[in-house]
Write a protein that holds these residues in place. Sequence first.
Motif, PDB file in Angstrom:
ATOM      1  N   GLN A  50       0.795  -1.205  -0.014  1.00 38.53           N
ATOM      2  CA  GLN A  50      -0.102   0.011  -0.190  1.00 38.53           C
ATOM      3  C   GLN A  50       0.777   1.247  -0.058  1.00 38.53           C
ATOM      4  N   PRO A  51       1.389   1.665  -1.187  1.00 38.29           N
ATOM      5  CA  PRO A  51       2.447   2.624  -1.215  1.00 38.29           C
ATOM      6  C   PRO A  51       1.728   4.004  -0.925  1.00 38.29           C
ATOM      7  N   PRO A  52       2.329   4.779  -0.139  1.00 38.60           N
ATOM      8  CA  PRO A  52       1.773   6.187   0.215  1.00 38.60           C
ATOM      9  C   PRO A  52       2.012   7.107  -0.678  1.00 38.60           C
ATOM     10  N   ASP A  53       1.416   8.081  -0.749  1.00 39.61           N
ATOM     11  CA  ASP A  53       1.383   9.285  -1.845  1.00 39.61           C
ATOM     12  C   ASP A  53       2.469  10.164  -1.171  1.00 39.61           C
ATOM     13  N   VAL A  54       2.705  10.361   0.225  1.00 44.06           N
ATOM     14  CA  VAL A  54       3.668  11.046   0.872  1.00 44.06           C
ATOM     15  C   VAL A  54       4.126  10.470   2.000  1.00 44.06           C
ATOM     16  N   VAL A  55       5.379  10.697   2.555  1.00 44.91           N
ATOM     17  CA  VAL A  55       5.736  10.097   3.818  1.00 44.91           C
ATOM     18  C   VAL A  55       6.329  11.370   4.685  1.00 44.91           C
ATOM     19  N   ILE A  56       5.978  11.443   6.027  1.00 39.46           N
ATOM     20  CA  ILE A  56       6.295  12.709   6.681  1.00 39.46           C
ATOM     21  C   ILE A  56       7.102  12.146   8.004  1.00 39.46           C
ATOM     22  N   VAL A  57       8.254  12.483   8.063  1.00 38.56           N
ATOM     23  CA  VAL A  57       9.338  11.968   8.944  1.00 38.56           C
ATOM     24  C   VAL A  57       9.300  12.794  10.235  1.00 38.56           C
ATOM     25  N   CYS A  58       8.736  12.326  11.394  1.00 41.71           N
ATOM     26  CA  CYS A  58       8.876  12.842  12.525  1.00 41.71           C
ATOM     27  C   CYS A  58       9.357  11.834  13.717  1.00 41.71           C
ATOM     28  N   ALA A  59      10.300  11.507  13.198  1.00 36.66           N
ATOM     29  CA  ALA A  59      11.151  10.321  14.104  1.00 36.66           C
ATOM     30  C   ALA A  59      12.110  10.958  15.108  1.00 36.66           C
ATOM     31  N   GLY A  60      12.114  11.969  15.347  1.00 36.79           N
ATOM     32  CA  GLY A  60      12.904  12.772  16.496  1.00 36.79           C
ATOM     33  C   GLY A  60      14.297  12.045  16.265  1.00 36.79           C
ATOM     34  N   LEU A  61      14.938  11.621  17.595  1.00 36.78           N
ATOM     35  CA  LEU A  61      16.422  11.164  17.487  1.00 36.78           C
ATOM     36  C   LEU A  61      16.400  10.126  16.538  1.00 36.78           C
ATOM     37  N   GLY A  62      15.441   9.301  16.156  1.00 37.39           N
ATOM     38  CA  GLY A  62      15.509   8.266  15.349  1.00 37.39           C
ATOM     39  C   GLY A  62      15.706   8.439  13.933  1.00 37.39           C
ATOM     40  N   ALA A  63      15.693   9.774  13.286  1.00 40.13           N
ATOM     41  CA  ALA A  63      16.169  10.358  11.994  1.00 40.13           C
ATOM     42  C   ALA A  63      17.642  10.249  12.042  1.00 40.13           C
ATOM     43  N   ARG A  64      18.218  10.007  13.115  1.00 42.54           N
ATOM     44  CA  ARG A  64      19.842   9.848  13.036  1.00 42.54           C
ATOM     45  C   ARG A  64      20.167   8.435  12.631  1.00 42.54           C
ATOM     46  N   PHE A  65      19.460   7.467  12.790  1.00 41.19           N
ATOM     47  CA  PHE A  65      19.715   6.099  12.425  1.00 41.19           C
ATOM     48  C   PHE A  65      18.823   5.519  11.337  1.00 41.19           C
ATOM     49  N   LEU A  66      17.660   6.286  10.944  1.00 41.87           N
ATOM     50  CA  LEU A  66      16.783   5.846   9.909  1.00 41.87           C
ATOM     51  C   LEU A  66      17.439   5.751   8.623  1.00 41.87           C
ATOM     52  N   GLY A  67      17.461   4.348   7.916  1.00 43.59           N
ATOM     53  CA  GLY A  67      18.151   4.435   6.672  1.00 43.59           C
ATOM     54  C   GLY A  67      17.438   5.347   5.621  1.00 43.59           C
ATOM     55  N   GLY A  68      18.401   6.041   4.854  1.00 46.73           N
ATOM     56  CA  GLY A  68      17.805   6.863   3.703  1.00 46.73           C
ATOM     57  C   GLY A  68      17.527   8.190   4.521  1.00 46.73           C
ATOM     58  N   ILE A  69      17.707   8.502   5.591  1.00 46.88           N
ATOM     59  CA  ILE A  69      17.889   9.722   6.250  1.00 46.88           C
ATOM     60  C   ILE A  69      19.014   9.989   7.053  1.00 46.88           C
ATOM     61  N   GLU A  70      19.182   9.116   7.908  1.00 50.51           N
ATOM     62  CA  GLU A  70      20.623   9.110   8.473  1.00 50.51           C
ATOM     63  C   GLU A  70      21.108  10.616   8.731  1.00 50.51           C
ATOM     64  N   ASP A  71      20.313  11.361   9.691  1.00 47.38           N
ATOM     65  CA  ASP A  71      20.735  12.846   9.736  1.00 47.38           C
ATOM     66  C   ASP A  71      21.628  12.982  10.895  1.00 47.38           C
ATOM     67  N   LYS A  72      22.974  13.018  10.783  1.00 53.88           N
ATOM     68  CA  LYS A  72      23.660  13.107  11.654  1.00 53.88           C
ATOM     69  C   LYS A  72      24.034  14.349  12.516  1.00 53.88           C
ATOM     70  N   ASP A  73      23.269  15.031  11.936  1.00 50.52           N
ATOM     71  CA  ASP A  73      23.152  16.598  12.844  1.00 50.52           C
ATOM     72  C   ASP A  73      22.267  16.185  14.126  1.00 50.52           C
ATOM     73  N   CYS A  74      21.587  15.005  14.071  1.00 53.66           N
ATOM     74  CA  CYS A  74      20.480  14.791  15.159  1.00 53.66           C
ATOM     75  C   CYS A  74      21.518  14.281  16.499  1.00 53.66           C
ATOM     76  N   TYR A  75      21.270  14.595  17.686  1.00 58.17           N
ATOM     77  CA  TYR A  75      22.004  14.248  18.870  1.00 58.17           C
ATOM     78  C   TYR A  75      21.055  14.562  19.982  1.00 58.17           C
ATOM     79  N   PRO A  76      21.303  13.757  21.289  1.00 59.91           N
ATOM     80  CA  PRO A  76      20.373  13.518  22.128  1.00 59.91           C
ATOM     81  C   PRO A  76      20.723  14.765  23.173  1.00 59.91           C
ATOM     82  N   LEU A  77      19.923  15.426  23.801  1.00 55.20           N
ATOM     83  CA  LEU A  77      20.111  16.649  24.943  1.00 55.20           C
ATOM     84  C   LEU A  77      19.567  16.154  26.066  1.00 55.20           C
ATOM     85  N   ARG A  78      20.315  15.339  26.942  1.00 53.18           N
ATOM     86  CA  ARG A  78      19.783  14.391  27.938  1.00 53.18           C
ATOM     87  C   ARG A  78      19.349  15.353  29.161  1.00 53.18           C
ATOM     88  N   GLY A  79      18.021  15.058  29.476  1.00 56.50           N
ATOM     89  CA  GLY A  79      17.345  15.553  30.525  1.00 56.50           C
ATOM     90  C   GLY A  79      16.931  14.614  31.723  1.00 56.50           C
TER      91      GLY A  79
END
Length: 366
Positions: free
Chosen positions: A188-217
């Motif tokens: 069921q392929p979507p017409d659009v994907v919205i990535v709201c993965a938070g810190l997971g965007a650092r590890f999600l294949g195809g996104i792998e945003d290395k600018d993401c990091y944890p700010l521990r609270g």
Amino acid sequence: MAEQLHKVIVIGAGVIGLTTALKIQEKGGYAVTIVAEVFPTDPKTVKYTSLWAGAHHVSHADGDPVQLKIDQETFYTMWKLSEPGGAAEKCFLRVDQTEYYGSKSLLPDPLSWMPNFRYVDEASIPKVLDAAYGVNFKTLTIDTPVYCNYLLSRFLAAGGQIARGSVQHIDQIVEGGASLFNGATIPQPPDVVIVCAGLGARFLGGIEDKDCYPLRGQTLMVRAPWIRFGRTHSTREGLWTYIIPRRSGDVIVGGTKLTDDWYPSPRPETAEDILRRGFALCPELAPPEVRAEREPTIDDVRPIIISHGVGLRPARKGGIRLDVRWIENKGKKVPIVSNYGGQGFQSSWGTASIAAELMENALREV
């Protein structure tokens, strides 16, 4: 003839994913599915930061006009939701908030747009805080587990769907959609994907945003239903102490902001430091019957500590990512909208509006 709905997949069920999915589902014309590994109905886990948040609405835009607009939209939406008798009233507590600062700010103060804003008389600032100045205004606090479940239930009531699954690569969703996780045998392929993965965007294949990091609270929660005001103290050295009461009578005492610190459990020495700072900022944490008899001490607060918590805030170098990129699936261009790395609860409705607009503009190009 049934209405043709655009199929939308939102990856992530934190406050950003929930708010974005809800905003789009309630627009009409869209069939939105949230795909996530963890939902707000699950037990607390360090993988899901939204349930660990305090939280209150105190903007940190500090003169950034784009961030200010985002935060203002969010505040006014939440203020409406928190109206007495409203459907979401019990998610919020309207409070008088006092902010103390270790150094002077630019004038006018960046929070001067908040309701009932005023500067605190310097003579009334507690000497123990060594604060340069303070401000007071009306805002709201958020019972984050209750509010996240409110967003989820409202989304489902509007016709939205959810699918539990761990996405390893964005291509999985682009080709198969939610069918990979809901038992369907036909993609069921979507017409659009919205990535709201938070810190997971650092590890999600195809996104792998290395600018993401944890700010521990790290925080602690006390049972103190007599506290019906908020306080924050930001020191010159960068320490950040806050008192955030919830409607339930629980009070969040924090905290820390430790860059790139991945440790998932409370550190005892940090907990003790937070308790010490929190009591200095708010000695009223001690039970009123104790304060009626004598000068309270920090030991009067220990018996009412309920729990300790750690959340890994999903921060990002350069700030929030709100943009569109494209992936091709069998000759069809699929827009991938990013909405992560922002300010969480206090920016959630504003960034959802921008993400929805980016999505609609992208779909016109397909």
